[in-house]
Design a protein around this motif. Structure first.
Motif, PDB file in Angstrom:
ATOM      1  N   PHE A  14     -29.297  29.421 -39.434  1.00 21.55           N
ATOM      2  CA  PHE A  14     -28.857  28.037 -39.544  1.00 21.55           C
ATOM      3  C   PHE A  14     -29.377  27.428 -40.838  1.00 21.55           C
ATOM      4  N   GLY A  15     -28.691  26.380 -41.289  1.00 20.40           N
ATOM      5  CA  GLY A  15     -29.041  25.771 -42.558  1.00 20.40           C
ATOM      6  C   GLY A  15     -30.307  24.944 -42.515  1.00 20.40           C
ATOM      7  N   ASN A  16     -30.749  24.565 -41.327  1.00 22.65           N
ATOM      8  CA  ASN A  16     -31.990  23.804 -41.192  1.00 22.65           C
ATOM      9  C   ASN A  16     -32.541  23.990 -39.786  1.00 22.65           C
ATOM     10  N   VAL A  17     -33.702  23.412 -39.559  1.00 21.31           N
ATOM     11  CA  VAL A  17     -34.377  23.581 -38.270  1.00 21.31           C
ATOM     12  C   VAL A  17     -33.594  22.927 -37.140  1.00 21.31           C
ATOM     13  N   ALA A  18     -32.883  21.819 -37.437  1.00 22.76           N
ATOM     14  CA  ALA A  18     -32.167  21.095 -36.380  1.00 22.76           C
ATOM     15  C   ALA A  18     -31.158  21.986 -35.665  1.00 22.76           C
ATOM     16  N   GLY A  19     -30.359  22.727 -36.432  1.00 28.80           N
ATOM     17  CA  GLY A  19     -29.374  23.602 -35.809  1.00 28.80           C
ATOM     18  C   GLY A  19     -30.020  24.731 -35.033  1.00 28.80           C
ATOM     19  N   PHE A  20     -31.040  25.326 -35.622  1.00 34.32           N
ATOM     20  CA  PHE A  20     -31.725  26.437 -34.962  1.00 34.32           C
ATOM     21  C   PHE A  20     -32.353  26.001 -33.636  1.00 34.32           C
ATOM     22  N   VAL A  21     -33.082  24.896 -33.654  1.00 34.40           N
ATOM     23  CA  VAL A  21     -33.788  24.452 -32.455  1.00 34.40           C
ATOM     24  C   VAL A  21     -32.817  23.997 -31.371  1.00 34.40           C
ATOM     25  N   VAL A  30     -39.874  29.959 -27.015  1.00 29.85           N
ATOM     26  CA  VAL A  30     -40.895  28.903 -27.006  1.00 29.85           C
ATOM     27  C   VAL A  30     -41.712  28.942 -28.283  1.00 29.85           C
ATOM     28  N   VAL A  31     -42.172  30.128 -28.670  1.00 35.86           N
ATOM     29  CA  VAL A  31     -42.984  30.271 -29.882  1.00 35.86           C
ATOM     30  C   VAL A  31     -42.186  29.831 -31.109  1.00 35.86           C
ATOM     31  N   ALA A  32     -40.913  30.192 -31.166  1.00 34.48           N
ATOM     32  CA  ALA A  32     -40.073  29.839 -32.314  1.00 34.48           C
ATOM     33  C   ALA A  32     -39.905  28.330 -32.425  1.00 34.48           C
ATOM     34  N   VAL A  33     -39.694  27.650 -31.304  1.00 28.70           N
ATOM     35  CA  VAL A  33     -39.523  26.196 -31.337  1.00 28.70           C
ATOM     36  C   VAL A  33     -40.820  25.521 -31.779  1.00 28.70           C
ATOM     37  N   VAL A  34     -41.954  25.971 -31.240  1.00 21.90           N
ATOM     38  CA  VAL A  34     -43.244  25.383 -31.620  1.00 21.90           C
ATOM     39  C   VAL A  34     -43.524  25.643 -33.096  1.00 21.90           C
ATOM     40  N   TRP A  35     -43.253  26.856 -33.563  1.00 18.73           N
ATOM     41  CA  TRP A  35     -43.514  27.217 -34.953  1.00 18.73           C
ATOM     42  C   TRP A  35     -42.619  26.412 -35.898  1.00 18.73           C
ATOM     43  N   SER A  36     -41.417  26.067 -35.455  1.00 20.95           N
ATOM     44  CA  SER A  36     -40.506  25.293 -36.311  1.00 20.95           C
ATOM     45  C   SER A  36     -41.007  23.876 -36.542  1.00 20.95           C
ATOM     46  N   GLY A  37     -41.868  23.377 -35.647  1.00 16.60           N
ATOM     47  CA  GLY A  37     -42.405  22.033 -35.792  1.00 16.60           C
ATOM     48  C   GLY A  37     -41.470  20.932 -35.322  1.00 16.60           C
ATOM     49  N   ARG A  51     -40.185  18.220 -33.140  1.00 18.76           N
ATOM     50  CA  ARG A  51     -40.682  17.403 -32.024  1.00 18.76           C
ATOM     51  C   ARG A  51     -39.652  17.312 -30.900  1.00 18.76           C
ATOM     52  N   THR A  52     -38.387  17.132 -31.276  1.00 17.84           N
ATOM     53  CA  THR A  52     -37.336  17.042 -30.271  1.00 17.84           C
ATOM     54  C   THR A  52     -37.221  18.342 -29.487  1.00 17.84           C
ATOM     55  N   GLY A  53     -37.337  19.478 -30.180  1.00 20.42           N
ATOM     56  CA  GLY A  53     -37.276  20.764 -29.500  1.00 20.42           C
ATOM     57  C   GLY A  53     -38.412  20.948 -28.516  1.00 20.42           C
ATOM     58  N   MET A  54     -39.631  20.592 -28.921  1.00 19.66           N
ATOM     59  CA  MET A  54     -40.777  20.723 -28.013  1.00 19.66           C
ATOM     60  C   MET A  54     -40.644  19.798 -26.812  1.00 19.66           C
ATOM     61  N   LEU A  55     -40.069  18.615 -27.043  1.00 13.91           N
ATOM     62  CA  LEU A  55     -39.851  17.694 -25.930  1.00 13.91           C
ATOM     63  C   LEU A  55     -38.828  18.259 -24.953  1.00 13.91           C
ATOM     64  N   CYS A  56     -37.792  18.918 -25.470  1.00 15.92           N
ATOM     65  CA  CYS A  56     -36.786  19.539 -24.605  1.00 15.92           C
ATOM     66  C   CYS A  56     -37.413  20.625 -23.737  1.00 15.92           C
ATOM     67  N   LEU A  57     -38.238  21.464 -24.345  1.00 16.92           N
ATOM     68  CA  LEU A  57     -38.894  22.517 -23.573  1.00 16.92           C
ATOM     69  C   LEU A  57     -39.799  21.926 -22.501  1.00 16.92           C
ATOM     70  N   LEU A  58     -40.517  20.860 -22.848  1.00 22.67           N
ATOM     71  CA  LEU A  58     -41.383  20.203 -21.868  1.00 22.67           C
ATOM     72  C   LEU A  58     -40.572  19.627 -20.718  1.00 22.67           C
TER      73      LEU A  58
END
Length: 514
Positions: free
Chosen positions: A107-114, A147-154, A156-163
């Protein structure tokens, strides 16, 4: 029996290719190397799969049980996103190369990947319980990678989704309090960290509301945000030149909120229609629960979170998961009209596939033209641009590229006309610079200074507009304005350091030296 198994295997292969293409398709043969290939490949996969599926049903050679393809779609999405998370981690540890400076996975940025990883996170758990021990362990390892990939990407929205998904799954009694407290949790989580990023989002939210307030009921029409937002931002900085947001402002084409994007384009009427559709689907899902509906509800929870702080509908995988969820919810009504739907899609999908191929050919032709223009062949490419113009005249990306080619070829009047057509569809920092360059080549100083000034108002942190104004005044021999701009440029903090910025600064600094 053998024929049915073979056809079933082929169909599952189509489903896997569909999921794979929506995430991994990348090609430098397209102007947009990261997203457009995913869309085109996914649509072609849908057309190919649909033609195969409905042709087999039409000829009575494939009597698969109703809804059995939906678990295959879910499994494919789980596998593909597990591979995507693994690919991202391999990039981070240096075993795989990135596509660019800001890319994440494919993906072109973290937003798409996460968004891709988080939307797939609730999927597969129900199926995993019925798998053997080796497959269960592999499934859990894949989710751990996610989980590790989302946390490593930094993100915040992704970590909130996992939570949120974890709480939803582990503590069913917390579902209602989670939904009620989610807005407050979102605000604390997003605006409590990364101060500059949060302030930037708040600034975009305020300007977006100003844009919506100008046409609150019906909005600005399709593409209205892209056509007008940067003008609102420019007007703000023109009236507040010393704003603390000046260093945070960038070239914006999306409000980072899907609900705001819908409201800006289609007004409160459009937003009401979208909300009505959402409420209708959710109510039907609550009244007709199924074993798969729990996974669907968690996917929609993640999608709702991302829609508040990002642009998940920019990516084809989001639409794939959304279509899967709707198909799960309305599985029974769809089965009752299966024959009519089959006949309609069997007639529609070949047309869709043909249009997609034509679109892909146009995009690849445009990329070839852009590459040759960058190599100094602008004059030779003008006839080919003219051939594409009737088909792409309503695409601001094509119009900008065409205007740039005309400018490079020395056709300044034609470039100005094309750039003005583009201006009707797009308010953009780079377009303002191109207009300024074009008017400069035509010798119209007042218009040149206006568009360079407009570019500076859109993105006050950029050096280029001030530098170009400095060059205009230097050519005109206006030493007073040159000194003023010299002081402004040398005192301006550089947001992103680059060689070009250093060269501009040094040239301005040397002005007046003997």
């Amino acid at each position: 029996m053998m024929r049915q198994r073979l056809l079933r295997s082929i169909e599952r292969a189509f489903v896997f290719v569909l999921a794979l293409s929506s995430v991994f398709a990348v090609s430098r043969k397209f102007p947009d190397t990261m997203i457009e290939p995913k869309w085109l490949a996914m649509v072609l996969s849908v057309a190919a799969w649909g033609i195969f599926h409905y042709t087999c049903r039409f000829w009575g050679r494939h009597e698969e049980e109703n809804g059995s393809v939906l678990p295959a779609v879910e499994s494919s999405m789980v596998i593909v996103c597990g591979l995507q998370a693994t690919f991202f981690l391999l990039q981070k540890v240096g075993f795989a190369s990135s596509y660019g400076q800001f890319t994440a996975g494919s993906f072109g940025n973290v937003a798409g990947f996460v968004s891709c990883i988080c939307l797939s996170f609730p999927l597969g758990w129900r199926q995993a319980k019925t798998c053997g021990q080796p497959w269960l362990q592999l499934f859990l390892l894949s989710k751990a990678f996610c989980v590790v990939a989302v946390v490593w990407s930094g993100s915040r929205t992704g970590m909130l989704c996992l939570l949120a998904c974890s709480v939803w799954k582990a503590l069913p009694v917390m579902r209602k309090p989670l939904l009620c407290g989610m807005p407050l949790l979102l605000l604390l989580f997003v605006f409590g960290f990364k101060t500059d990023s949060s302030r930037g989002r708040w600034f975009i939210l305020q300007r977006s509301c100003e844009l919506i307030a100008q046409r609150p009921l019906t909005g600005w029409g399709r593409g209205g945000f892209e056509a007008h937002y940067m003008d609102v931002q420019a007007d703000y900085f023109k009236s507040c030149p010393d704003s603390a947001y000046a260093l945070l402002a960038d070239n914006i084409r999306h409000p980072l909120n899907e609900w705001l994007a819908v409201t800006a384009d289609y007004g409160l009427v459009g937003l009401a229609v979208v909300l009505l559709l959402v409420v209708t689907v959710v109510r039907y899902a609550l009244r007709h629960p199924s074993p798969m509906s729990i996974s669907v509800s968690q996917v929609w929870l993640c999608l709702g979170i991302f829609s508040l702080f990002s642009y998940p509908f920019h990516y084809p995988f989001t639409w794939l998961t959304l279509a899967w969820g709707v198909a799960v919810v309305f599985r029974q009504p769809l089965s009752r009209c299966r024959k009519s739907v089959s006949m309609f899609l069997l007639a529609l999908l070949p047309v869709l596939g043909t249009l997609t191929v034509c679109r892909a050919q146009q995009e690849m032709a445009l990329r070839q033209l852009q590459d040759k223009v960058s190599y100094g062949q602008a004059k030779r490419m003008l006839p080919r641009y003219a051939q594409l113009y009737p088909h792409r005249r309503h695409d601001f990306r094509f119009l900008y590229s065409y205007a740039f080619c005309q400018y490079e070829a020395g056709r300044y009047s034609d470039a100005l006309q094309t750039a003005r057509e583009c201006r009707a569809l797009l308010a953009d920092y780079d377009l303002m610079l191109l207009l300024g360059d074009t008017f400069s080549a035509l010798g119209q100083q007042d218009s040149t200074l206006y568009y360079y000034g407009r570019a500076h108002a859109m993105c006050p942190s950029r050096l280029t507009p001030l530098y170009e104004q400095f060059r205009v005044y230097r050519s005109a021999g206006d030493t007073v304005r040159c000194r003023q701009l010299q002081k402004a440029i040398l005192s301006k903090p550089v947001k992103v350091k680059s060689r070009l910025a250093e060269e501009m600064t040094e040239e301005v600094r040397s002005y007046g030296e003997k």
